[in-house]
Scaffold this motif. Structure first.
Motif, mmCIF file in Angstrom:
data_model
loop_
_atom_site.group_PDB
_atom_site.id
_atom_site.type_symbol
_atom_site.label_atom_id
_atom_site.label_comp_id
_atom_site.label_asym_id
_atom_site.label_seq_id
_atom_site.Cartn_x
_atom_site.Cartn_y
_atom_site.Cartn_z
ATOM 1 N N LEU B 100 -3.974 7.919 -7.852
ATOM 2 C CA LEU B 100 -4.400 9.258 -8.238
ATOM 3 C C LEU B 100 -3.472 9.695 -9.366
ATOM 4 N N VAL B 101 -4.038 10.027 -10.506
ATOM 5 C CA VAL B 101 -3.214 10.387 -11.656
ATOM 6 C C VAL B 101 -3.391 11.873 -11.966
ATOM 7 N N CYS B 102 -2.293 12.601 -11.970
ATOM 8 C CA CYS B 102 -2.377 14.031 -12.308
ATOM 9 C C CYS B 102 -2.367 14.198 -13.819
ATOM 10 N N THR B 103 -3.409 14.858 -14.325
ATOM 11 C CA THR B 103 -3.515 14.989 -15.780
ATOM 12 C C THR B 103 -2.637 16.105 -16.319
ATOM 13 N N ASP B 110 0.173 6.750 -5.283
ATOM 14 C CA ASP B 110 -0.502 5.575 -4.742
ATOM 15 C C ASP B 110 -1.267 5.980 -3.500
ATOM 16 N N TYR B 111 -2.417 5.393 -3.282
ATOM 17 C CA TYR B 111 -3.038 5.554 -1.976
ATOM 18 C C TYR B 111 -3.559 4.208 -1.518
ATOM 19 N N GLN B 143 -8.529 4.299 -10.788
ATOM 20 C CA GLN B 143 -7.733 5.518 -10.855
ATOM 21 C C GLN B 143 -8.628 6.753 -10.813
ATOM 22 N N PHE B 144 -8.199 7.725 -10.031
ATOM 23 C CA PHE B 144 -8.869 9.020 -10.046
ATOM 24 C C PHE B 144 -7.971 9.992 -10.793
ATOM 25 N N TYR B 145 -8.592 10.782 -11.680
ATOM 26 C CA TYR B 145 -7.821 11.743 -12.448
ATOM 27 C C TYR B 145 -8.096 13.161 -11.972
ATOM 28 N N GLY B 146 -7.088 13.983 -11.999
ATOM 29 C CA GLY B 146 -7.275 15.364 -11.609
ATOM 30 C C GLY B 146 -5.951 16.102 -11.576
ATOM 31 N N GLU B 147 -5.900 17.118 -10.711
ATOM 32 C CA GLU B 147 -4.679 17.911 -10.616
ATOM 33 C C GLU B 147 -4.053 17.766 -9.249
ATOM 34 N N CYS B 148 -2.785 17.439 -9.233
ATOM 35 C CA CYS B 148 -2.091 17.329 -7.960
ATOM 36 C C CYS B 148 -1.809 18.732 -7.416
ATOM 37 N N LYS B 149 -1.411 18.808 -6.169
ATOM 38 C CA LYS B 149 -1.324 20.143 -5.569
ATOM 39 C C LYS B 149 -0.232 20.986 -6.207
#
Lengths: 153, 153
Positions: B100-103, B110-111, B143-149
């Motif tokens: 999971l990549v935070c943009t 990693d998951y 890879q999934f891109y998005g915003e981490c918490k």
DNA sequence: ATATGTGCAAAACATTTGCAGTGGT
DNA sequence: ACCACTGCAAATGTTTTGCACATAT
């Protein structure tokens, strides 16, 4: 987005304007370059082609336009092994696909075969991951690495 | 470097020697850095840590070691949005996982949850793609891109 | 009118390379 | 003894930035 008759082809003018940005000759050239190819071009390659459409454009503008489009979600940025980023119009424009990346020649092949099963599984996974990691997923990247047939030894 | 009577921990000495390369203090430092973290470090970050283990090491050696290990298939090179490559030990060393990549902050999580279904589908897809495109697939990147918490607004 | 967009040149940055010397086998 | 490996400094190539001017709205 029914917004009348007077906005340019593809609604690009509206896409910029709607977010407070402006449509300019430079941006139009970059978009036309991206729209008219299936290749994955680097900033420099886009610059060279855009200059044919608009000789006044500068490389800086290409970079800034690509960044803007990327933030707007209208293009995807690919980072293959070599160290120059490459760009393609986002799925909404070109149809969803994934990539085969040749680790020898850096060629990138799009594929959209078998995509349906992949996408179905991925969206389920996205849901589970979002919840578990509290992560807002906007996009995904699926790439297979290997050797293309031209590079096979 | 006292390696005792046989080959060092993890068989690294053998992995190099078996392919005609040599085990050196610099390489050992880089490998120890990679082995002792779950983070995805850039060349520069690896250099800084490796220098603590071996003050004589140079950044060039880090780059050359990473390239060697990458060619040997012992590490994976990740190219997130920012323009520095990051590295992790290959799956054989650490267990298979996706990212999971935070943009926003470029953090990479990693998951390995739900991985089994993904891997099953992927290996079927690999088979079909290999045949259709005559492409020898060695590896894949999901890879999934998005915003981490932490970055959520 | 005004803030966004622009080109240019210079800066920043990660990565690579040439070379003479070091060190593993 | 041989050749892979090394550090250093300089080179490379891509991307970013500061600034004064131009232009879309």
């Amino acid at each position: 987005m029914g917004r009348g008759k007077c906005f340019g082809q593809g609604g690009w003018h509206g896409k910029f304007h709607g977010r407070g940005y402006r449509m300019t000759a430079g941006r139009e050239a970059v978009i036309n370059v991206l729209s008219s190819t299936k290749e994955h071009l680097s900033a420099d390659e886009i610059f060279i082609r855009a200059r044919k459409l608009n000789p006044d454009i500068g490389l800086t503008t290409v970079y800034r336009t690509l960044e803007r489009l990327s933030i707007m979600g209208e293009i995807h940025r690919l980072d293959p092994g070599d160290k120059r980023a490459r760009f393609e119009l986002a799925e909404s424009e070109k149809g969803h696909h994934h990539h085969l990346v040749c680790t020898k020649c850096n060629r990138i092949i799009d594929y959209d075969d078998f995509i349906d099963d992949e996408v179905k599984l991925l969206s389920e996974t996205e849901k589970k991951l979002s919840k578990k990691y509290d992560f807002k997923i906007n996009n995904h990247l699926i790439q297979f690495y290997g050797e293309c047939k031209e590079c096979a030894e």
